[in-house]
Design a protein around this motif. Sequence first.
Motif, short mmCIF file in Angstrom:
data_model
loop_
_atom_site.label_atom_id
_atom_site.label_comp_id
_atom_site.label_asym_id
_atom_site.label_seq_id
_atom_site.Cartn_x
_atom_site.Cartn_y
_atom_site.Cartn_z
N PRO A 90 0.81 -1.23 0.00
CA PRO A 90 0.00 0.00 0.00
C PRO A 90 0.85 1.28 0.00
O PRO A 90 0.53 2.24 -0.69
CB PRO A 90 -0.83 -0.12 1.28
CG PRO A 90 -0.94 -1.58 1.52
CD PRO A 90 0.38 -2.14 1.08
N SER A 94 0.85 4.06 -3.05
CA SER A 94 0.54 5.48 -2.82
C SER A 94 1.72 6.37 -3.21
O SER A 94 1.52 7.47 -3.72
CB SER A 94 0.13 5.73 -1.38
OG SER A 94 1.17 5.43 -0.49
N THR A 95 2.95 5.89 -3.01
CA THR A 95 4.12 6.65 -3.46
C THR A 95 4.11 6.81 -4.97
O THR A 95 4.42 7.88 -5.50
CB THR A 95 5.42 5.95 -3.01
OG1 THR A 95 5.42 5.86 -1.57
CG2 THR A 95 6.65 6.71 -3.47
N GLY A 97 1.49 6.91 -6.79
CA GLY A 97 0.46 7.90 -7.07
C GLY A 97 0.98 9.32 -6.92
O GLY A 97 0.70 10.20 -7.75
N SER A 136 -4.31 5.04 -7.96
CA SER A 136 -3.30 4.47 -7.06
C SER A 136 -3.63 4.75 -5.60
O SER A 136 -3.44 3.88 -4.75
CB SER A 136 -1.91 4.97 -7.42
OG SER A 136 -1.82 6.36 -7.22
N LEU A 137 -4.13 5.94 -5.28
CA LEU A 137 -4.50 6.21 -3.89
C LEU A 137 -5.70 5.38 -3.45
O LEU A 137 -5.75 4.88 -2.33
CB LEU A 137 -4.79 7.69 -3.69
CG LEU A 137 -3.59 8.62 -3.70
CD1 LEU A 137 -4.00 10.04 -3.35
CD2 LEU A 137 -2.51 8.15 -2.76
N THR A 138 -6.65 5.19 -4.36
CA THR A 138 -7.80 4.35 -4.04
C THR A 138 -7.38 2.90 -3.85
O THR A 138 -7.80 2.24 -2.88
CB THR A 138 -8.86 4.45 -5.16
OG1 THR A 138 -9.22 5.82 -5.33
CG2 THR A 138 -10.08 3.62 -4.85
N SER A 140 -4.41 1.79 -3.04
CA SER A 140 -3.59 1.71 -1.83
C SER A 140 -4.47 1.67 -0.58
O SER A 140 -4.24 0.85 0.32
CB SER A 140 -2.66 2.92 -1.77
OG SER A 140 -2.03 3.00 -0.53
N SER A 141 -5.46 2.52 -0.54
CA SER A 141 -6.36 2.56 0.61
C SER A 141 -7.15 1.26 0.74
O SER A 141 -7.29 0.70 1.83
CB SER A 141 -7.32 3.74 0.47
OG SER A 141 -8.28 3.73 1.50
#
Length: 148
Positions: A90, A94-95, A97, A136-138, A140-141
């Motif tokens: 994750p 996020s990185t 993203g 990517s943030l979605t 990752s979350s």
Amino acid sequence: MASMTSSLVGQRLVVKANKAVRARNVQVKAMASKPKVITKAADLRLIGKAVTAAEELGLLGIADGISLASIEKAGLLSTAEKVIYDRGSPGTISTLGFLLAVAGAGAVYAIPDETTTEVVLQAVLASACAVGFGVSLTASSLLRKLQN
């Protein structure tokens, strides 16, 4: 070395007896088990929602021509398994993203806006990077929630 599973903590325990000390002194270490990602996804009904969304978008027709053997040959299953069960994934996603967000802003800054073609190129690159950032943030979350 004895290995057992504890029903109280839900983790696999490894018991090692120190040879220098008598059997009274026993070390117990909890080993990190693989997260139950598929079970949590099923509990949240994400699998059914994903299939429904793919069906609505017409992706199942595209996937019809792809066989499991070709997916396995490409190494996608083992790669997906590594990503799903790696606790650092994750953060890595996020990185990626945030790097995409910086790349989109950098493209708008670096590409001059003197012609229509350059402005369109800026818009396309910035939009693609913004979509990649959001995805990517979605992802990752979602992966972080499934691993917990």
